[in-house]
Design a protein around this motif. Structure first.
Motif, short mmCIF file in Angstrom:
data_model
loop_
_atom_site.label_atom_id
_atom_site.label_comp_id
_atom_site.label_asym_id
_atom_site.label_seq_id
_atom_site.Cartn_x
_atom_site.Cartn_y
_atom_site.Cartn_z
N ASP A 61 12.83 -12.57 -13.14
CA ASP A 61 11.64 -12.28 -13.96
C ASP A 61 10.72 -11.29 -13.25
O ASP A 61 10.22 -10.33 -13.86
N LEU A 62 10.48 -11.51 -11.97
CA LEU A 62 9.58 -10.64 -11.22
C LEU A 62 10.15 -9.24 -11.11
O LEU A 62 9.44 -8.24 -11.32
N MET A 63 11.43 -9.12 -10.79
CA MET A 63 12.04 -7.80 -10.60
C MET A 63 12.07 -6.99 -11.89
O MET A 63 12.05 -5.76 -11.85
N GLU A 64 12.05 -7.66 -13.02
CA GLU A 64 11.98 -6.94 -14.29
C GLU A 64 10.65 -6.19 -14.39
O GLU A 64 10.61 -5.00 -14.76
N ARG A 65 9.56 -6.86 -14.04
CA ARG A 65 8.25 -6.20 -14.09
C ARG A 65 8.16 -5.11 -13.03
O ARG A 65 7.62 -4.02 -13.29
N VAL A 66 8.66 -5.39 -11.85
CA VAL A 66 8.60 -4.41 -10.75
C VAL A 66 9.38 -3.16 -11.14
O VAL A 66 8.93 -2.03 -10.91
N LYS A 89 17.27 -5.82 -5.72
CA LYS A 89 18.29 -5.68 -6.76
C LYS A 89 19.68 -5.66 -6.16
O LYS A 89 20.63 -6.24 -6.71
N ARG A 90 19.84 -4.96 -5.03
CA ARG A 90 21.14 -4.92 -4.37
C ARG A 90 21.53 -6.32 -3.87
O ARG A 90 22.68 -6.73 -3.98
N PHE A 91 20.56 -7.06 -3.34
CA PHE A 91 20.84 -8.42 -2.90
C PHE A 91 21.27 -9.29 -4.09
O PHE A 91 22.20 -10.10 -3.99
N MET A 92 20.59 -9.12 -5.21
CA MET A 92 20.89 -9.94 -6.39
C MET A 92 22.31 -9.68 -6.89
O MET A 92 22.95 -10.58 -7.47
N ASP A 93 22.82 -8.47 -6.69
CA ASP A 93 24.16 -8.14 -7.14
C ASP A 93 25.24 -8.93 -6.40
O ASP A 93 26.40 -8.95 -6.82
N ASN A 120 0.80 -1.23 0.00
CA ASN A 120 0.00 0.00 0.00
C ASN A 120 0.83 1.28 0.00
O ASN A 120 0.36 2.32 0.45
N SER A 121 2.05 1.25 -0.53
CA SER A 121 2.92 2.41 -0.45
C SER A 121 3.87 2.46 -1.65
O SER A 121 4.73 1.59 -1.79
N PRO A 122 3.75 3.50 -2.50
CA PRO A 122 4.71 3.64 -3.61
C PRO A 122 6.17 3.73 -3.14
O PRO A 122 7.06 3.24 -3.81
N GLU A 123 6.39 4.38 -1.98
CA GLU A 123 7.76 4.46 -1.50
C GLU A 123 8.34 3.08 -1.23
O GLU A 123 9.50 2.80 -1.53
N TYR A 124 7.52 2.17 -0.70
CA TYR A 124 8.01 0.82 -0.41
C TYR A 124 8.13 -0.01 -1.68
O TYR A 124 8.87 -1.00 -1.69
N HIS A 125 7.42 0.36 -2.74
CA HIS A 125 7.67 -0.28 -4.04
C HIS A 125 9.13 -0.03 -4.44
O HIS A 125 9.85 -0.96 -4.83
N PHE A 126 9.57 1.22 -4.32
CA PHE A 126 10.96 1.55 -4.62
C PHE A 126 11.91 0.87 -3.64
O PHE A 126 12.94 0.33 -4.04
N PHE A 127 11.58 0.96 -2.36
CA PHE A 127 12.47 0.42 -1.34
C PHE A 127 12.73 -1.06 -1.54
O PHE A 127 13.89 -1.52 -1.51
N VAL A 128 11.66 -1.83 -1.73
CA VAL A 128 11.84 -3.28 -1.86
C VAL A 128 12.53 -3.62 -3.18
O VAL A 128 13.40 -4.50 -3.23
N TYR A 129 12.17 -2.91 -4.24
CA TYR A 129 12.85 -3.16 -5.52
C TYR A 129 14.35 -2.90 -5.38
O TYR A 129 15.18 -3.75 -5.78
N ASN A 130 14.73 -1.76 -4.84
CA ASN A 130 16.16 -1.42 -4.69
C ASN A 130 16.86 -2.42 -3.78
O ASN A 130 18.02 -2.79 -4.02
N THR A 131 16.17 -2.85 -2.73
CA THR A 131 16.76 -3.81 -1.80
C THR A 131 17.03 -5.14 -2.49
O THR A 131 18.14 -5.70 -2.40
#
Length: 560
Positions: free
Chosen positions: A250-255, A234-238, A221-232
């Motif tokens: 696949d999921l992170m591409e859509r996100v 992606k950083r883990f995947m690195d 329910n929060s656009p800010e957390y959409h960014f936060f979780v995506y960035n988190t």
């Protein structure tokens, strides 16, 4: 064997261990001992920092501060300073703090409320993995007893993180699982790491599918957390530890593609739910040059009908100063970061924000946090002056029932069950660059008082309340407001008594005054219609559009 495992494991870096390394790390490391501990991004006084520490301290009555203490956030500048200088005294200071935490809880058997708090455990596990790799690679010299303490801490943390009952089902669980993977990447043979990789793979997939819809929208329910979780993520995947976790990629591409819908044309985050109006660095999608001049065809509609957002905005090529956007919210899948803003919206037009929600303010207890978690702080309808408790039982999923273009006008419709058996339907009609109409129909079985609230961005000043109300922005633009339902108007700005009203989050922990309108009517069922336009002709157009799409009969109005 442990030494060989740690030396040859994939590198645990400051980035993939979630350690914030800033340019000012050396200064911040010195200030920790000289002035005290201040968590990053928190406007609080420094807390005197001297070992041994009281790890159960609560000097600010702030749960977030306590979590940050147990997440070992004070280690970040020390480790950052070591990264920048190679001076081992920073690692020595880090380990003194880690061992003090260990002595407090394990040797002296004292308890802390946040000792095993989910996200804090995950972040500590990442730092332990980082320190264990440094120790076994010889970056810092430890005797056998000190290595044994670090390994015992690793054993304790892996045991906690492998316990499915303790795993958060919100975004905190991501940090728990990544911490476990980091720790067991470095010392896989410790007993509590057995089966860790398979556990992480299974739980991570389940967690991400709870966190995101199939459409690739974060469900807290929060656009800010959409960014936060995506960035988190992606950083883990690195880190390279997730190469075989195909579903994440696949999921992170859509996100990632959906981030552009979560910000206004000026690239500030939409303040729905626990969000702040932060600016983000993001690139717009490719777009035809033909839309650089405004045209009726140069507007985009995105209906995330399964997730609960509907957005109308100018084409990406339209310059910010000419751009329009309407963000409509109808989402309740999880209680995490949800505020009582059902069917609320934000409006950006002619280059600036016009109507916005309250933002999250902070997570500290107090009057302003109580305000932003009230229904009256958002562009929605308050019933009987109260705010219902958000619970799992009241979740409704997506409330979007329709979203479509009708020539130059856009229609969005949503419906939600409200408290005490009341049903609310909201119709939004929007013609970018011209007008916006909001029509609410609320139906119940008993008498209630309904207040339709609207909140202007802070730069808008009220000039008059006679006839069509007039507001003027610091940019010189004008918005007129016309209410069609005969409701009683209140127009507070920066009000403190009898209750807070007319405030907005400027940044974390900072509130500023702004203009609010409340239109109140009573009855068993009511219809509330409010129009916004840039001139009187636009309001007349909006009124005609409402007449076509909203039932003409007036519901009963039994309460004044």
């Amino acid at each position: 064997m442990l030494a060989q495992q740690a030396k040859h494991a994939l590198p645990v870096t400051a980035r993939n261990a979630n350690i914030a390394v800033t340019r000012a790390a050396i200064t911040q490391a010195r200030q920790l001992w000289e002035t005290g501990f201040v968590p990053a991004g928190r406007a609080v006084a420094p807390w005197p920092f001297q070992l041994p520490l009281d790890w159960n301290a609560d000097p600010f009555r702030d749960r977030n501060w306590r979590y940050q203490l147990h997440a070992w956030r004070m280690l970040d500048p020390l480790l950052g300073a070591w990264e920048q200088t190679g001076n081992t005294r920073y690692l020595d200071d880090t380990l003194r703090i880690v061992f003090d935490w260990y002595e407090f809880h394990s040797a002296r058997d004292q308890k802390s409320d946040y000792e095993w708090y989910d996200m804090a455990v995950g972040l500590r596990a990442m730092k332990l993995a980082y320190l264990l790799q440094r120790a076994f690679r010889g970056d810092v010299q430890l005797d056998d007893a000190e290595k044994a303490k670090l390994l015992h801490l690793a054993w304790l943390h892996a045991r906690s993180l492998m316990d499915e009952r303790l795993l958060s089902r919100g975004n905190h669980g991501l940090f728990q699982l990544h911490g476990l993977l980091a720790l067991c990447n470095v010392v896989p043979s410790i007993g509590t790491c057995a089966g860790a990789r398979d556990f992480v793979k299974t739980e991570m997939q389940d967690l991400l599918l709870r966190q995101f819809s199939f459409e690739g929208v974060h469900l807290e329910n929060s656009p800010e957390y959409h960014f936060f979780v995506y960035n988190t993520v992606k950083r883990f995947m690195d880190s390279g530890w997730y190469e075989q976790f195909e579903f994440i990629h696949d999921l992170m591409e859509r996100v990632g593609q959906n981030r552009v819908w979560m910000v206004h044309p000026d690239k500030t985050i939409v303040t729905v739910g626990d969000s702040e109006p932060k600016s983000v660095n993001i690139e717009w999608p490719e777009s035809p040059d033909s839309c650089r001049d405004l045209k009726a065809s140069c507007y985009l509609l995105r209906n995330f009908s399964e997730s609960g957002y509907a957005i109308v905005r100018s084409d990406w090529a339209v310059p910010t100063q000419n751009a329009s956007m309407l963000f409509f919210m109808g989402m309740f899948f999880q209680t995490g970061h949800k505020l009582p803003d059902d069917l609320s919206f934000e409006w950006f037009d002619q280059g600036e924000r016009i109507l916005t929600n309250a933002g999250k303010y902070s997570y500290s207890k107090g009057a302003f946090r109580d305000y932003v978690t009230s229904t009256a702080a958002h562009n929605t309808v308050e019933i009987d002056g109260r705010t219902p408790k958000l619970s799992k039982a009241s979740r409704y999923g997506s409330a979007i029932t329709d979203a479509r273009a009708m020539g130059e006008t856009f229609l969005i419709r949503g419906a939600v069950p409200r408290e005490e058996g009341i049903e609310q339907e909201r119709l939004v009609l929007f013609r970018p660059q011209r007008w916006l109409a909001i029509a609410d129909v609320l139906q119940g079985d008993t008498l209630h008082e309904f207040t339709q609230w609207f909140h202007f961005a802070r730069q808008w000043q009220l000039e008059n309340t006679e006839g069509d109300m007039r507001l003027v922005s610091s940019s010189g633009r004008t918005v007129l407001v016309r209410h069609l339902s005969g409701a009683q108007l209140v127009a507070p700005r920066g009000q403190k008594q009898p209750k807070l009203q007319g405030w907005v989050t400027e940044s974390y922990g900072t509130m500023v005054d702004r203009q609010a309108f409340g239109f109140t009517a009573g009855g068993r069922s009511v219809r509330l219609v409010t129009l916004f336009g840039f001139d009187e002709a636009a309001l007349d157009e909006a009124s005609a559009a409402v007449a076509l799409h909203v039932p003409a009969t007036e519901p009963s109005s039994d309460v004044n």
